[in-house]
Design a protein around this motif. Structure first.
Motif, PDB file in Angstrom:
ATOM      1  N   ASP A  85     -13.647   2.066   2.961  1.00  0.00           N
ATOM      2  CA  ASP A  85     -12.873   0.900   2.529  1.00  0.00           C
ATOM      3  C   ASP A  85     -11.671   0.635   3.432  1.00  0.00           C
ATOM      4  OD1 ASP A  85     -12.423  -1.250   0.687  1.00  0.00           O
ATOM      5  OD2 ASP A  85     -10.777  -0.098  -0.197  1.00  0.00           O
ATOM      6  N   ALA A  86     -11.553   1.395   4.526  1.00  0.00           N
ATOM      7  CA  ALA A  86     -10.359   1.300   5.373  1.00  0.00           C
ATOM      8  C   ALA A  86     -10.565   0.355   6.549  1.00  0.00           C
ATOM      9  CB  ALA A  86      -9.987   2.687   5.885  1.00  0.00           C
ATOM     10  N   GLN A  87      -9.481  -0.241   6.977  1.00  0.00           N
ATOM     11  CA  GLN A  87      -9.460  -1.027   8.215  1.00  0.00           C
ATOM     12  C   GLN A  87      -8.915  -0.217   9.383  1.00  0.00           C
ATOM     13  OE1 GLN A  87      -7.033  -4.124   6.294  1.00  0.00           O
ATOM     14  NE2 GLN A  87      -8.528  -5.626   7.025  1.00  0.00           N
ATOM     15  N   VAL A  88      -8.047   0.739   9.060  1.00  0.00           N
ATOM     16  CA  VAL A  88      -7.419   1.541  10.107  1.00  0.00           C
ATOM     17  C   VAL A  88      -7.146   2.948   9.588  1.00  0.00           C
ATOM     18  CG1 VAL A  88      -5.123   0.690   9.466  1.00  0.00           C
ATOM     19  CG2 VAL A  88      -5.477   1.665  11.744  1.00  0.00           C
ATOM     20  N   LEU A  89      -7.338   3.932  10.462  1.00  0.00           N
ATOM     21  CA  LEU A  89      -7.057   5.334  10.145  1.00  0.00           C
ATOM     22  C   LEU A  89      -5.811   5.779  10.890  1.00  0.00           C
ATOM     23  CD1 LEU A  89      -7.891   8.224   9.090  1.00  0.00           C
ATOM     24  CD2 LEU A  89      -9.088   8.486  11.292  1.00  0.00           C
ATOM     25  N   ILE A  90      -4.912   6.472  10.199  1.00  0.00           N
ATOM     26  CA  ILE A  90      -3.783   7.126  10.860  1.00  0.00           C
ATOM     27  C   ILE A  90      -4.092   8.621  10.894  1.00  0.00           C
ATOM     28  CG2 ILE A  90      -1.314   7.556  10.891  1.00  0.00           C
ATOM     29  CD1 ILE A  90      -0.880   5.077   9.228  1.00  0.00           C
ATOM     30  N   ASP A  91      -4.055   9.208  12.089  1.00  0.00           N
ATOM     31  CA  ASP A  91      -4.491  10.585  12.281  1.00  0.00           C
ATOM     32  C   ASP A  91      -3.451  11.370  13.080  1.00  0.00           C
ATOM     33  OD1 ASP A  91      -5.767  12.959  13.018  1.00  0.00           O
ATOM     34  OD2 ASP A  91      -7.723  12.002  13.177  1.00  0.00           O
TER      35      ASP A  91
END
Length: 284
Positions: A85-91
């Motif tokens: 459901d995400a548009q962007v991942l912060i890792d």
């Protein structure tokens, strides 16, 4: 889940914030907690996924439970479930985990903001290849202050290209696993580029014993690890008769989280490509 287009019936769609659906990797860690809190407090972002390693005690728990709130987003180990459901991942995790995350991001069309450090040259090349398909912002330090410092270092190195010995000293908490820090290495790269050098050829990462006189073409690194130091970096330009020090000291990871959210907003206008914080902050 669906993305709302207005905040109320009386507010026009043009004035409503455009929500960015954000997933967080390493959700149960210190930086993960900071990022989740930052996303929760941002009016234009919504937590849409939370990832952690299989076997973590946090798996199955609500991602915002540490704040005393229920987000409705469970922490999961399955990447496709956490990113669906995400548009962007912060890792901000570790290289091996980030590479696995990016492979799934590429498959699902999810953008990525990467603060992980310690990548090998081969991994960096693979990230550049992945960025042909999705937009990636990768920086060893997302603090606005650190990136302004990098700009200052570029200016200083050009002005003091001869007659000055350059040393980089960094300090971090006892739990940091890579050295020198990614930020220190980035500082070295910026300085080397300004001087027309390749950091691989001029970096000195340790001194012991009879080393002989200092080679003026080198850039030295010193590493300190201890306690709970968030992150201190000092670049020393030592000449004959004067010494210039450019320093940045972090007292909280909040700056990293806020920088990551600025990167999330920047990527909303990108289809693909590999970017850094200079792009985000307009420091080119």
């Amino acid at each position: 889940m669906t993305e709302p287009t207005t905040t109320s019936s009386s507010v026009s769609s043009s004035s409503a914030p455009v929500l960015r659906r954000v997933a967080i990797a390493g959700a149960s860690g210190r930086m993960g907690h900071m990022l989740i809190e930052a996303v929760r407090n941002a009016p234009d972002c919504r937590l849409a996924g939370a990832l952690d390693i299989a076997g973590s005690d946090a798996i199955g728990a609500d991602a915002a439970a540490f704040l005393g709130f229920t987000s409705g987003v469970p922490i999961v180990a399955d990447l496709r479930t956490g990113l669906q459901d995400a548009q962007v991942l912060i890792d901000f995790t570790r290289p091996e985990g980030t590479m696995a995350h990016l492979a799934v991001c590429r498959e699902l069309g999810v953008q990525a903001v990467i603060g992980t450090t310690g990548f090998s040259d081969a991994q960096k090349a693979e990230i550049a290849e992945i960025a042909k398909d999705i937009a990636i912002m990768m920086a060893p330090n997302m603090s606005v202050g650190v990136n302004v410092t990098l700009k200052l270092l570029d200016m200083a190195a050009r002005a003091m290209s001869t007659g000055y010995d350059i040393e980089i000293v960094e300090a971090h908490h006892r739990f940091k696993v890579d050295a020198p820090s990614g930020t220190a290495l980035k500082m070295g790269e910026v300085i080397a580029d300004a001087l027309g050098r390749d950091l691989k050829d001029c970096a000195v990462y340790g001194r012991e014993g009879i080393t002989g006189e200092r080679d003026p073409s080198t850039i030295g690194f010193a590493t300190i690890r201890g306690g709970d130091i968030v992150g201190d970096h000092t670049v020393l330009f030592a000449g004959i008769g004067e010494r210039i020090e450019i320093s940045h000291k972090s007292s909280s990871r909040v700056t990293y989280a806020q920088g990551a959210l600025r990167a999330v907003r920047f990527l909303s206008g990108q289809r693909n490509g590999l970017f850094d914080m200079f792009d985000v902050l307009g420091l080119r």
